[in-house]
Design a protein around this motif. Structure first.
Motif, PDB file in Angstrom:
ATOM      1  N   LEU A  97       0.835  -1.213   0.000  1.00  0.00           N
ATOM      2  CA  LEU A  97       0.000   0.000   0.000  1.00  0.00           C
ATOM      3  C   LEU A  97       0.863   1.254   0.000  1.00  0.00           C
ATOM      4  O   LEU A  97       2.075   1.195   0.213  1.00  0.00           O
ATOM      5  CB  LEU A  97      -0.889   0.015   1.250  1.00  0.00           C
ATOM      6  N   THR A  98       0.243   2.416  -0.229  1.00  0.00           N
ATOM      7  CA  THR A  98       0.978   3.677  -0.078  1.00  0.00           C
ATOM      8  C   THR A  98       1.241   3.892   1.413  1.00  0.00           C
ATOM      9  O   THR A  98       0.569   3.297   2.266  1.00  0.00           O
ATOM     10  CB  THR A  98       0.152   4.881  -0.578  1.00  0.00           C
ATOM     11  N   ALA A  99       2.211   4.756   1.706  1.00  0.00           N
ATOM     12  CA  ALA A  99       2.573   5.000   3.109  1.00  0.00           C
ATOM     13  C   ALA A  99       1.363   5.471   3.912  1.00  0.00           C
ATOM     14  O   ALA A  99       1.131   5.036   5.049  1.00  0.00           O
ATOM     15  CB  ALA A  99       3.703   6.013   3.189  1.00  0.00           C
ATOM     16  N   GLN A 100       0.549   6.361   3.333  1.00  0.00           N
ATOM     17  CA  GLN A 100      -0.609   6.868   4.069  1.00  0.00           C
ATOM     18  C   GLN A 100      -1.636   5.757   4.311  1.00  0.00           C
ATOM     19  O   GLN A 100      -2.193   5.642   5.407  1.00  0.00           O
ATOM     20  CB  GLN A 100      -1.249   8.040   3.302  1.00  0.00           C
ATOM     21  N   GLU A 101      -1.858   4.915   3.304  1.00  0.00           N
ATOM     22  CA  GLU A 101      -2.778   3.793   3.503  1.00  0.00           C
ATOM     23  C   GLU A 101      -2.254   2.849   4.585  1.00  0.00           C
ATOM     24  O   GLU A 101      -3.011   2.320   5.395  1.00  0.00           O
ATOM     25  CB  GLU A 101      -2.971   3.013   2.196  1.00  0.00           C
ATOM     26  N   MET A 102      -0.926   2.644   4.581  1.00  0.00           N
ATOM     27  CA  MET A 102      -0.333   1.752   5.578  1.00  0.00           C
ATOM     28  C   MET A 102      -0.604   2.235   7.004  1.00  0.00           C
ATOM     29  O   MET A 102      -1.082   1.481   7.848  1.00  0.00           O
ATOM     30  CB  MET A 102       1.184   1.656   5.377  1.00  0.00           C
ATOM     31  N   VAL A 103      -0.277   3.513   7.257  1.00  0.00           N
ATOM     32  CA  VAL A 103      -0.435   3.982   8.640  1.00  0.00           C
ATOM     33  C   VAL A 103      -1.904   3.912   9.073  1.00  0.00           C
ATOM     34  O   VAL A 103      -2.208   3.556  10.214  1.00  0.00           O
ATOM     35  CB  VAL A 103       0.133   5.406   8.870  1.00  0.00           C
ATOM     36  N   GLU A 104      -2.792   4.193   8.133  1.00  0.00           N
ATOM     37  CA  GLU A 104      -4.206   4.167   8.509  1.00  0.00           C
ATOM     38  C   GLU A 104      -4.711   2.753   8.747  1.00  0.00           C
ATOM     39  O   GLU A 104      -5.473   2.486   9.678  1.00  0.00           O
ATOM     40  CB  GLU A 104      -5.056   4.873   7.439  1.00  0.00           C
ATOM     41  N   GLN A 105      -4.248   1.823   7.888  1.00  0.00           N
ATOM     42  CA  GLN A 105      -4.681   0.443   8.041  1.00  0.00           C
ATOM     43  C   GLN A 105      -4.114  -0.159   9.338  1.00  0.00           C
ATOM     44  O   GLN A 105      -4.802  -0.889  10.046  1.00  0.00           O
ATOM     45  CB  GLN A 105      -4.223  -0.366   6.825  1.00  0.00           C
ATOM     46  N   ILE A 106      -2.872   0.186   9.644  1.00  0.00           N
ATOM     47  CA  ILE A 106      -2.260  -0.340  10.871  1.00  0.00           C
ATOM     48  C   ILE A 106      -2.998   0.218  12.096  1.00  0.00           C
ATOM     49  O   ILE A 106      -3.256  -0.500  13.059  1.00  0.00           O
ATOM     50  CB  ILE A 106      -0.748   0.012  10.914  1.00  0.00           C
ATOM     51  N   TYR A 107      -3.376   1.484  12.032  1.00  0.00           N
ATOM     52  CA  TYR A 107      -4.161   2.025  13.144  1.00  0.00           C
ATOM     53  C   TYR A 107      -5.458   1.246  13.309  1.00  0.00           C
ATOM     54  O   TYR A 107      -5.820   0.855  14.422  1.00  0.00           O
ATOM     55  CB  TYR A 107      -4.476   3.514  12.937  1.00  0.00           C
ATOM     56  N   ARG A 108      -6.143   1.002  12.203  1.00  0.00           N
ATOM     57  CA  ARG A 108      -7.421   0.294  12.319  1.00  0.00           C
ATOM     58  C   ARG A 108      -7.247  -1.097  12.916  1.00  0.00           C
ATOM     59  O   ARG A 108      -8.027  -1.525  13.765  1.00  0.00           O
ATOM     60  CB  ARG A 108      -8.108   0.200  10.953  1.00  0.00           C
ATOM     61  N   ASP A 109      -6.186  -1.803  12.480  1.00  0.00           N
ATOM     62  CA  ASP A 109      -5.956  -3.145  13.016  1.00  0.00           C
ATOM     63  C   ASP A 109      -5.674  -3.098  14.517  1.00  0.00           C
ATOM     64  O   ASP A 109      -6.193  -3.898  15.294  1.00  0.00           O
ATOM     65  CB  ASP A 109      -4.782  -3.822  12.297  1.00  0.00           C
ATOM     66  N   LEU A 110      -4.839  -2.147  14.923  1.00  0.00           N
ATOM     67  CA  LEU A 110      -4.472  -2.086  16.343  1.00  0.00           C
ATOM     68  C   LEU A 110      -5.652  -1.610  17.203  1.00  0.00           C
ATOM     69  O   LEU A 110      -5.823  -2.050  18.338  1.00  0.00           O
ATOM     70  CB  LEU A 110      -3.270  -1.159  16.545  1.00  0.00           C
ATOM     71  N   GLU A 111      -6.454  -0.752  16.625  1.00  0.00           N
ATOM     72  CA  GLU A 111      -7.645  -0.282  17.323  1.00  0.00           C
ATOM     73  C   GLU A 111      -8.563  -1.476  17.632  1.00  0.00           C
ATOM     74  O   GLU A 111      -9.077  -1.636  18.730  1.00  0.00           O
ATOM     75  CB  GLU A 111      -8.374   0.717  16.411  1.00  0.00           C
ATOM     76  N   LYS A 112      -8.720  -2.331  16.644  1.00  0.00           N
ATOM     77  CA  LYS A 112      -9.583  -3.491  16.824  1.00  0.00           C
ATOM     78  C   LYS A 112      -8.985  -4.472  17.846  1.00  0.00           C
ATOM     79  O   LYS A 112      -9.691  -4.981  18.713  1.00  0.00           O
ATOM     80  CB  LYS A 112      -9.791  -4.189  15.477  1.00  0.00           C
ATOM     81  N   MET A 113      -7.647  -4.716  17.720  1.00  0.00           N
ATOM     82  CA  MET A 113      -6.978  -5.609  18.673  1.00  0.00           C
ATOM     83  C   MET A 113      -7.229  -5.162  20.111  1.00  0.00           C
ATOM     84  O   MET A 113      -7.261  -5.961  21.020  1.00  0.00           O
ATOM     85  CB  MET A 113      -5.464  -5.579  18.447  1.00  0.00           C
ATOM     86  N   GLN A 114      -7.354  -3.858  20.299  1.00  0.00           N
ATOM     87  CA  GLN A 114      -7.551  -3.311  21.650  1.00  0.00           C
ATOM     88  C   GLN A 114      -9.020  -3.118  21.967  1.00  0.00           C
ATOM     89  O   GLN A 114      -9.362  -2.446  22.937  1.00  0.00           O
ATOM     90  CB  GLN A 114      -6.857  -1.960  21.779  1.00  0.00           C
ATOM     91  N   ASN A 115      -9.844  -3.704  21.095  1.00  0.00           N
ATOM     92  CA  ASN A 115     -11.279  -3.628  21.343  1.00  0.00           C
ATOM     93  C   ASN A 115     -11.770  -2.177  21.435  1.00  0.00           C
ATOM     94  O   ASN A 115     -12.632  -1.851  22.252  1.00  0.00           O
ATOM     95  CB  ASN A 115     -11.607  -4.393  22.623  1.00  0.00           C
ATOM     96  N   TYR A 116     -11.169  -1.319  20.634  1.00  0.00           N
ATOM     97  CA  TYR A 116     -11.581   0.081  20.506  1.00  0.00           C
ATOM     98  C   TYR A 116     -11.410   0.897  21.777  1.00  0.00           C
ATOM     99  O   TYR A 116     -12.028   1.938  21.935  1.00  0.00           O
ATOM    100  CB  TYR A 116     -13.034   0.169  19.991  1.00  0.00           C
ATOM    101  N   GLU A 117     -10.584   0.395  22.678  1.00  0.00           N
ATOM    102  CA  GLU A 117     -10.284   1.206  23.859  1.00  0.00           C
ATOM    103  C   GLU A 117      -8.822   1.604  23.830  1.00  0.00           C
ATOM    104  O   GLU A 117      -7.959   0.852  24.256  1.00  0.00           O
ATOM    105  CB  GLU A 117     -10.579   0.413  25.133  1.00  0.00           C
ATOM    106  N   MET A 118      -8.540   2.784  23.310  1.00  0.00           N
ATOM    107  CA  MET A 118      -7.155   3.221  23.209  1.00  0.00           C
ATOM    108  C   MET A 118      -6.728   3.810  24.539  1.00  0.00           C
ATOM    109  O   MET A 118      -7.426   4.630  25.112  1.00  0.00           O
ATOM    110  CB  MET A 118      -7.030   4.286  22.120  1.00  0.00           C
ATOM    111  N   ASN A 119      -5.553   3.371  25.011  1.00  0.00           N
ATOM    112  CA  ASN A 119      -5.074   3.869  26.293  1.00  0.00           C
ATOM    113  C   ASN A 119      -4.087   5.016  26.164  1.00  0.00           C
ATOM    114  O   ASN A 119      -3.756   5.650  27.142  1.00  0.00           O
ATOM    115  CB  ASN A 119      -4.424   2.732  27.081  1.00  0.00           C
ATOM    116  N   ASP A 120      -3.579   5.211  24.969  1.00  0.00           N
ATOM    117  CA  ASP A 120      -2.585   6.268  24.810  1.00  0.00           C
ATOM    118  C   ASP A 120      -2.753   6.876  23.417  1.00  0.00           C
ATOM    119  O   ASP A 120      -3.296   6.255  22.513  1.00  0.00           O
ATOM    120  CB  ASP A 120      -1.178   5.674  24.972  1.00  0.00           C
ATOM    121  N   ASP A 121      -2.280   8.103  23.279  1.00  0.00           N
ATOM    122  CA  ASP A 121      -2.279   8.751  21.973  1.00  0.00           C
ATOM    123  C   ASP A 121      -1.425   7.919  21.017  1.00  0.00           C
ATOM    124  O   ASP A 121      -0.437   7.303  21.416  1.00  0.00           O
ATOM    125  CB  ASP A 121      -1.704  10.159  22.107  1.00  0.00           C
ATOM    126  N   PHE A 122      -1.805   7.929  19.754  1.00  0.00           N
ATOM    127  CA  PHE A 122      -1.209   7.027  18.768  1.00  0.00           C
ATOM    128  C   PHE A 122      -0.656   7.853  17.612  1.00  0.00           C
ATOM    129  O   PHE A 122      -1.397   8.585  16.954  1.00  0.00           O
ATOM    130  CB  PHE A 122      -2.327   6.100  18.274  1.00  0.00           C
TER     131      PHE A 122
END
Ligand SMILES: [Mn+2]
Ligand SMILES: [Mn+2]
Ligand SMILES: [Mn+2]
Ligand SMILES: [Mn+2]
Lengths: 133, 332, 332, 133
Positions: free
Chosen positions: B298-323
Motif C-alpha cells: 500500500l501507499t505509506a498513508q494507507e499503511m499507517v491508517e490500516q495499521i491504526y485500524r488493526d491495532l484499534e480493533k486488537m484493543q477492542n476500541y479502547e485506546m489507552n494512549d495517543d497514537f
C-alpha cells in the motif's frame, strides 16, 4: 443445531420474539430472575438497534460451555450501513440522555463479554456472553 | 404524573393477565420514557403499590405496608441517581469546552505532509481522549525535510497545552539551528524553563536530505522506530541514546545518520503504538513489523491508517494512549 | 449478596411487626450500604419479592408475579445509574486534568513586572474559572517597556489555549516590528490563520519610553483604560479605534501617543473589571475611578489588589469574567 | 407555640425521634407517601450531620402557610465548628461517593427551599421548606 436458534428482526414485534427466545434459554440455564431480566434487556436493546438503524438483521442465541460454567451467547448481526465511529457509540451518556435507552455501553454492562465488528461492506456483528455464576 | 400512573396500572394489569413477553417489552419502553421524564425510582415503587391496591382490592394489608419500607430504601437510590444527572449536565459543559479546545489545538498543530517526488510519506496521529498529547510536525527547508515526533508524559488537556508550546518553540528556531541535536538541546531548555517539575517530553527529530538521501536524527528518550531494509526485506530498530526532555538543562544529545536506499522505509512512532494493550497484555513490537510487512504494497498513508485500524480493533476500541505513526519510504 | 438478602428480610420483617420509624431509619442505612456496594435497584426489587415470599408463604401468586414487571422497569433505572457512576469517575479525572493544565498555563504565561526607577507598576490577573482567558505580558527592550493586555471572547480551556498562542506570537516578533500598530496587525493575522471562525480576541498594546516618558499605544476592540492627570486630579478614557482581532486579515490599526507627566497614571484593564455584575446590574465605570481615587496613596501593586478585593466583595464572590488590572504611575 | 416542635439531637436514636416528628407533621399536612419519605430522608440527613459533625444540636419542625399553599419547614441548628467551605459541601459527588449518604446537595434536592448560614462563632443553621402541591 440444537444449541443455536435465531430470530429474524424485521418488524418491531420481532424484538419481542427475540426477547422471548432469550428469556426461555436463560430460564433453562437457570439464571436468576435479575439476570434473566438483564439478559432480556440486552437482547431487547440489540434487536431494537437492528430494527431502528439497520432495517433488518437477526438475533442468534446459543447455549455455550466454559471450562466449568455454562453461559448464553447472544449474537446480533445485520447488513446495515455499519457503525462509522465505534468508539463514539461505546461512549457513555449519549444514548440515555437522548432517551434512546441503554445503548451499547448498557448492553456491555448487562453482559459479561462484549465484542463488536462493523464495516461498511459487512454490516455489524455484536457478540455478547453471560455466564451463570 | 397521572398519565404515568394509569399507564403503569394498565401495563401491569395486562402483564398479570397474559404473562407475556410483549407486556415486559412494554415495561421496558415505559421505563425509558419515565427516565426521560426524570421520574425517580421511588416514584415507580409508589406507582407499583398503588396499582396493586387497585388491581387487588383484597390484597393483604401487610404486603402493601411492605412497600413503605421498599420506598424508603429507594429514596436514597433516587438521590444518587439525581446527583449523577446533575453531574452529567456539568460534564456536557466541560466536554463541549474540551471539544472547542481540541479543534483549536488541531488548527494550531496542523502540519502538511510534504509531497516530494522521491518520497512516499504517510502520517497519522490520533488522540486517546479528545486532546492529543502526541505531536508530529513536518518542515521543508532547503533540501531537507524535518520531521519532529514528540509525546508528553501524560495525556489530555495538560499534555495538549505543552504540545502547542513545543510547536512554537520549534518554529521559532532559525534554520541554522535546526540540526537534530541542536533542536533537542534548545527544546530541552525551553521545557526546563516552562514546565513544572515532573513533566517530561520524549522527542524524535530527524532531517531527510532529499538530494543525498541521507537521514540524520537524534532522540530524547523517545520510543524507538524501525528501519526497513528493502534489499534484505528485514527490520532493524532505530536505536538512539538521549535523556527525555525536561530533566537536565545541560544534556547534550547525540546525532546519527543513515544512508537510505530505494525501497527502504523509516518508521517513526509514539509508545501509544507499541504499547497497545490487548487482553493478553501489551503487544510485542514484532506485531507492528508484521503489520508493516502485511501492508507494504500500500501507499505509506494507507499503511499507517490500516495499521491504526488493526491495532484499534486488537484493543477492542479502547485506546489507552495517543497514537502516532509515520512512515517514509524512498521510492525506487 | 447473601448477607444483604438475609439482612433485608430481617429488617422488612421487623418493620412489618412494629411499623416503627426506627425500622425505616434502618432501611435508609441499609440503602446507603447497598449503594456503596453497587447493588443496583433491580436487585433491591428482587430482594423485596424474595423476602415477601418467605415472610408470607401464602401470598397471592399474582402479587409475586407483579414483581417481574417491576423488575423489568428497574433494569433500565439500574443502567442509567451505573452509567452515571462511570461518568462521575471520568469527571473527577477531567477536573484534575484541568487543575494541572491551569498550573502549566500559569507557568507559560508568567511575566515579571519591570522594576524601573521612574515607574511604579502594579498588575493582577485572576481567572473566573480555573483557566485564564485574560492575559498580560511585559517586555523590556532597549529604552522601552512593552505592555500587552488581551482578552479572548470566551472563557475556560479554549480561551486559555489561545492565550498561549498569542504569547508565543508576540515573543517571536523581532524588536523592529514591535511598535503597537505592527504588533496588532501581525497578531491579527496569526489569529485569522490559526483560530476558528467565531473566535475573537481583544487586545491593547502599549510602549512606554523610559527616556522621553511618552506612551505609544493602540488597541483592537479592547475595553478602554483610564488616564489619570495628576495636575487636575482627573480621569479621562484612553480612547482607541480598531477592530477586534480575527475578523479582517487586512485591517490597519491606528497608533496614539501621550506625554506622561510626573504623578500621572495609565490604567489598563479587561472588561471583567468594568463589567462586574452586582445585584443591581453592571457597575458604572466611575466605580473604578472612584476606587482608584480612594487608593491612590498606595503603591500601584497594592492598588490593583485592593481594587480587586473590593470588586470581588461587591459581586458576592461570584466572578463572571476573568479580571485583569494594570496600573503604571510615573513617579515624581 | 403549637406550630413548632423540636427534637434535641444528642444520641443516634434522636435521629429516629426527629424523623418520627417530621413524618407525623408531613402526614397531617397530607403529603403523599413519596413526599413523606423524602421529607423524612431530608430530616434524617440533617440530624445525622448534627450527630456526626457537630456533636449536638436540634431539629425544629414548623407548619407554615404560603400564599395559597401549606408547607413544612425543617430547621437544623447546631453550635458546632461551622462549615469552612460552603461551596465545597454543596458540590455534588463528594458525600455519596464516600458512602456518606445524600449530603447537603441531597437535602436540597429533596426539599423545595434550602438556605444555609454557617460561622465559626455561631455554628450552622440550615433552613429548608417543602410545600404541598
Ligand atoms: Mn503522551
Ligand atoms: Mn505515549
Ligand atoms: Mn475572556
Ligand atoms: Mn472578558
Amino acid at each position: 443445531m440444537e444449541n443455536e436458534s435465531y430470530v429474524k428482526i424485521i418488524s418491531e414485534w420481532d424484538i419481542v420474539a427475540a426477547r422471548q427466545l432469550g428469556r426461555n434459554v436463560a430460564k433453562e440455564l437457570e439464571f436468576g430472575t435479575v439476570d434473566q431480566a438483564r439478559i432480556t434487556t440486552a437482547i431487547s436493546e440489540l434487536a431494537r438497534n437492528i430494527y431502528l438503524y439497520a432495517g433488518q438483521g437477526e438475533i442468534r442465541i446459543e447455549r455455550i460451555n466454559g471450562r466449568d460454567k455454562r453461559g448464553i451467547k447472544v449474537i446480533a448481526a445485520d447488513n446495515g450501513p455499519g457503525i462509522q465511529d465505534i468508539r463514539k457509540v461505546m461512549e457513555d451518556g449519549y444514548s440515555t440522555s437522548g432517551g434512546l435507552g441503554a445503548g451499547l455501553p448498557g448492553v456491555k454492562r448487562l453482559m459479561d463479554e462484549f465484542d463488536i465488528t462493523s464495516s461498511l461492506e459487512e454490516g455489524t456483528i455484536i457478540k455478547t456472553v453471560k455466564w451463570t455464576r | 404524573m397521572e398519565i404515568f400512573k394509569s399507564r403503569y396500572r394498565h401495563l401491569l394489569r395486562s402483564y398479570l393477565k397474559e404473562s407475556s413477553e410483549k407486556a415486559l417489552y412494554q415495561a421496558q419502553l415505559f421505563s425509558r420514557k419515565s427516565i426521560l421524564q426524570q421520574i425517580s425510582p421511588e416514584e415507580i415503587i409508589s406507582l407499583h403499590s398503588e396499582a396493586l391496591k387497585e388491581i387487588f382490592p383484597d390484597i393483604q394489608e401487610e404486603v402493601l405496608l411492605s412497600f413503605d419500607f421498599l420506598l424508603e430504601v429507594m429514596v436514597d437510590y433516587g438521590l444518587a441517581y439525581q446527583e449523577h444527572q446533575s453531574m452529567r449536565d456539568q460534564q456536557f459543559e466541560i466536554k463541549s469546552e474540551i471539544e472547542i479546545a481540541a479543534s483549536i489545538q488541531e488548527n494550531l498543530l496542523e502540519t502538511s505532509i510534504p509531497q516530494i517526488e522521491d518520497l512516499d510519506i504517510g502520517a497519522t496521529s490520533i488522540p486517546a481522549k479528545q486532546m492529543n498529547g502526541d505531536f508530529y510536525h513536518f518542515i521543508q527547508e532547503g533540501q531537507s525535510i524535518h520531521i519532529a515526533v514528540a509525546d508528553v508524559i501524560g495525556k489530555g488537556i495538560p499534555a495538549a497545552i505543552c504540545m502547542s508550546m513545543i510547536k512554537y518553540a520549534i518554529d521559532s528556531l532559525p534554520e541554522s539551528r535546526k540540526s537534530p541535536h541542536f533542536v533537542l538541546e534548545s527544546i530541552n531548555r525551553v521545557v526546563e524553563d516552562n514546565l513544572e517539575e515532573g513533566m517530561f517530553i520524549t522527542m524524535f527529530y530527524g532531517m531527510y536530505d532529499k538530494v543525498n538521501h541521507s537521514f540524520t536524527y537524534g532522540a530524547a528518550g523517545h520510543e524507538q522506530g524501525f528501519y526497513y531494509h528493502s534489499v534484505t526485506n528485514s527490520f532493524e530498530d532505530i536505536v538512539t541514546k538521549g535523556l527525555v526532555l525536561g530533566v537536565d538543562q545541560n544534556f547534550t544529545y547525540e546525532q546519527y545518520q543513515k544512508q537510505v536506499e530505494p525501497g527502504d522505509m523509516i518508521v517513526l512512532l509514539s509508545d501509544g503504538v507499541t504499547e497497545a494493550r490487548t487482553e493478553e497484555g501489551f503487544i510485542e513490537r514484532s506485531v507492528i513489523t508484521d503489520l508493516i510487512q502485511k501492508y507494504k504494497q500500500l501507499t505509506a498513508q494507507e499503511m499507517v491508517e490500516q495499521i491504526y485500524r488493526d491495532l484499534e480493533k486488537m484493543q477492542n476500541y479502547e485506546m489507552n494512549d495517543d497514537f502516532t505513526l509515520i512512515i517514509l519510504r524512498r521510492k525506487v
